[in-house]
Scaffold this active site. Structure first.
Site, PDB file in Angstrom:
ATOM      1  N   VAL A   1       0.825  -1.206   0.000  1.00 43.35           N
ATOM      2  CA  VAL A   1       0.000   0.000   0.000  1.00 43.35           C
ATOM      3  C   VAL A   1       0.858   1.255   0.000  1.00 43.35           C
ATOM      4  CG1 VAL A   1      -1.698   1.333   1.320  1.00 43.35           C
ATOM      5  CG2 VAL A   1      -1.922  -1.157   1.142  1.00 43.35           C
TER       6      VAL A   1
ATOM      7  N   ASP B   1      10.357   2.924   6.545  1.00 41.61           N
ATOM      8  CA  ASP B   1      10.028   1.532   6.838  1.00 41.61           C
ATOM      9  C   ASP B   1      11.058   0.993   7.821  1.00 41.61           C
ATOM     10  OD1 ASP B   1       8.152  -0.707   5.162  1.00 41.61           O
ATOM     11  OD2 ASP B   1       9.787  -1.539   6.357  1.00 41.61           O
TER      12      ASP B   1
ATOM     13  N   ARG C   1      14.349  -4.011   3.088  1.00 44.53           N
ATOM     14  CA  ARG C   1      13.381  -3.405   2.167  1.00 44.53           C
ATOM     15  C   ARG C   1      13.883  -2.048   1.679  1.00 44.53           C
ATOM     16  NH1 ARG C   1       9.457  -3.619  -1.672  1.00 44.53           N
ATOM     17  NH2 ARG C   1       7.698  -2.232  -1.273  1.00 44.53           N
TER      18      ARG C   1
ATOM     19  N   THR D   1      -2.545  -4.478   9.208  1.00 44.25           N
ATOM     20  CA  THR D   1      -3.399  -4.697  10.384  1.00 44.25           C
ATOM     21  C   THR D   1      -3.875  -6.152  10.343  1.00 44.25           C
ATOM     22  OG1 THR D   1      -5.161  -3.661   9.077  1.00 44.25           O
ATOM     23  CG2 THR D   1      -4.171  -2.341  10.818  1.00 44.25           C
TER      24      THR D   1
ATOM     25  N   THR E   1      -6.552  -0.645   7.232  1.00 49.81           N
ATOM     26  CA  THR E   1      -7.924  -1.086   7.496  1.00 49.81           C
ATOM     27  C   THR E   1      -8.100  -1.375   8.982  1.00 49.81           C
ATOM     28  OG1 THR E   1      -8.054  -2.063   5.302  1.00 49.81           O
ATOM     29  CG2 THR E   1      -9.690  -2.774   6.906  1.00 49.81           C
TER      30      THR E   1
ATOM     31  N   CYS F   1      -6.661  -8.884   3.113  1.00 51.68           N
ATOM     32  CA  CYS F   1      -7.854  -8.029   3.176  1.00 51.68           C
ATOM     33  C   CYS F   1      -9.122  -8.838   3.398  1.00 51.68           C
ATOM     34  CB  CYS F   1      -7.972  -7.201   1.891  1.00 51.68           C
ATOM     35  SG  CYS F   1      -6.622  -6.017   1.677  1.00 51.68           S
TER      36      CYS F   1
ATOM     37  N   ARG G   1       0.893 -13.819   2.018  1.00 50.21           N
ATOM     38  CA  ARG G   1       0.323 -13.613   3.351  1.00 50.21           C
ATOM     39  C   ARG G   1      -1.097 -14.170   3.419  1.00 50.21           C
ATOM     40  NH1 ARG G   1       0.731  -7.318   4.186  1.00 50.21           N
ATOM     41  NH2 ARG G   1      -0.011  -7.465   2.039  1.00 50.21           N
TER      42      ARG G   1
END
Length: 427
Positions: free
Chosen positions: A14, A32, A37, A90, A125, A265, A336
């Site tokens: 995102v 981050d 990364r 989240t 979220t 999600c 994930r």
């Protein structure tokens, strides 16, 4: 507003696309906590494949004050920002309870550098109320500032569609909100500068939070419905895909397909809404029923495999099985919360020898996350007693599965990737 500096907290699926979009017009610092990364991004490489490497390289800058994207894992580099946008994961814990630890940690980080007049926008979220009831107190604690007097907050839910190169972040309408009417207007103007699809300003932060969490809960329930249809029609020996195609000729029939429902999600967000509902002594029956149905599909696929192999007189114990796909969706490297693992674990319990092939997944990540050794290639020299196509990667559509089967084998096309006659069973 183009003179304001923006800090994006979290550079995953995102955060990075959003940071790149803002970097076209603003000085953006991407933060981050993962140094590996950051090093890869500094080299101009996005391992999530959400941003093309040449696009990333075009916006990267070495001067933190110039327009473009500066990436870092040093908190001192985000001290000068006036707008902080939090885009961390989240997840849920093993008990399917929301785990806001990443959000809390990100809020602590921002709180330590927060200044008077700054705005903190959350995109992660959450359940309704999380921004103002859970995150703002952390910002106040670590900054020593007063909410809506010294600093302000907003919520603009992410709408990234992973792996989609057509509907990218700027081409999806953005919901915005703010903690005061004036801040809501300022945040809306901020996003309008980069979102070509336009924005929708919600009346409050809670409305924006609720709008996001029901998007995925709605999809989850609809997929659960067609998954249940698949189980029913399997008993009747009716092909579910053919039923859905026939029903789809009516203009208002919703075109959902059965399958494994995972990812960060759809497979998680309904639990956030359910958790908050229970705080109000309400048991969300439909939402949780949909989750139970979708969570049961991995075991269902494995059991149907065993039954069909027995019908075809294929020995089950020590049978050699090829599983195609372990990412949570097609043409995407994200593993994930992939529910393909449910199928694999169940097959292993039946003492199958399972090979997993996925050209999109990282073998290192699969090994770390699931303890599996991912095959990096498949050859017609290796023959299998059963093949299960779990993910509809484009690469799989080019395969002739008969090249990998024995004289007596079983092909289960879970995602209806191939023509019906090419498989023994479809979900």
């Amino acid at each position: 507003m183009s003179n304001k500096k923006i800090a994006i907290i979290g550079l995953g699926y995102v955060g990075l696309p959003l940071a790149v979009a803002f970097a076209e017009k603003y000085a953006v610092t991407g933060f981050d906590i993962n140094p590996e990364r950051i090093n890869r991004l500094r080299a101009g490489v996005d391992d999530t494949l959400e941003v093309e490497d040449d696009l990333l390289q075009n916006v990267l800058v070495e001067n933190i004050h110039q327009k473009g994207l500066y990436v870092t894992d040093n908190i001192d580099d985000i001290k000068d920002a006036q707008i902080y946008i939090v885009t961390v994961p989240t997840p849920i814990d093993k008990h399917k309870i929301p785990d806001l630890t990443p959000l809390y940690k990100a809020s602590e980080t921002v709180g330590k550098v927060l200044k008077k007049g700054d705005i903190v926008i959350y995109e992660s979220t959450v359940y309704p109320g999380a921004t103002e009831e859970d995150c703002v107190p952390i910002l106040e604690k670590y900054s020593g500032l007063k909410f809506n007097k010294d600093f302000f907050a907003g919520y603009s839910p992410e709408r990234i569609n992973q792996g989609d190169k057509e509907r990218t972040v700027t081409k999806i309408k953005k919901v915005t909100s703010g903690s005061t009417p004036e801040i809501a207007e300022e945040i809306d103007r901020l996003y309008k500068n980069i979102i070509t699809a336009g924005t929708y300003r919600a009346s409050s932060i809670k409305v924006a939070e609720a709008a996001k969490v029901i998007e995925n809960a709605q999809r989850d329930i609809n997929i659960a419905f067609v998954n249940e249809l698949s189980k029913i029609f399997r008993l009747m020996n009716i092909d579910t895909i053919e039923v859905l195609e026939a029903a789809g000729t009516k203009w208002n029939f919703l075109p959902f397909r059965p399958g494994l429902v995972g990812g960060h999600c759809i497979g998680i967000d309904p639990y956030y809404l359910a958790h908050k509902a229970k705080e109000y002594d309400y048991n969300p029956e439909i939402i949780l029923a949909g989750r139970r149905m979708n969570d049961s599909m991995g075991k269902f696929v494995a059991h149907e495999t065993v039954k069909m192999m027995l019908k075809k007189d294929i020995p089950v114990k020590n049978a050699k099985v090829l599983v195609l796909g372990i990412t949570f969706k097609e043409n995407c490297p994200d593993i994930r919360n992939s529910r393909a693992i449910d199928v694999i674990r169940e097959l292993q319990d039946f003492q199958f020898n399972v090979d997993v092939y996925d050209p999109w997944a990282s073998p290192q990540e699969v090994k770390q996350e699931y303890g599996l050794d991912l095959k990096t290639d498949i050859s017609p020299e290796n023959k299998y007693d059963a093949i299960l196509a779990l993910v509809a990667h484009n690469e799989f559509k080019q395969l002739n599965l008969n090249d990998f089967t024995r004289d007596k084998s079983f092909i289960y096309d879970v995602k209806a990737i191939f023509p019906k006659e090419k498989s023994d069973l479809r979900l």
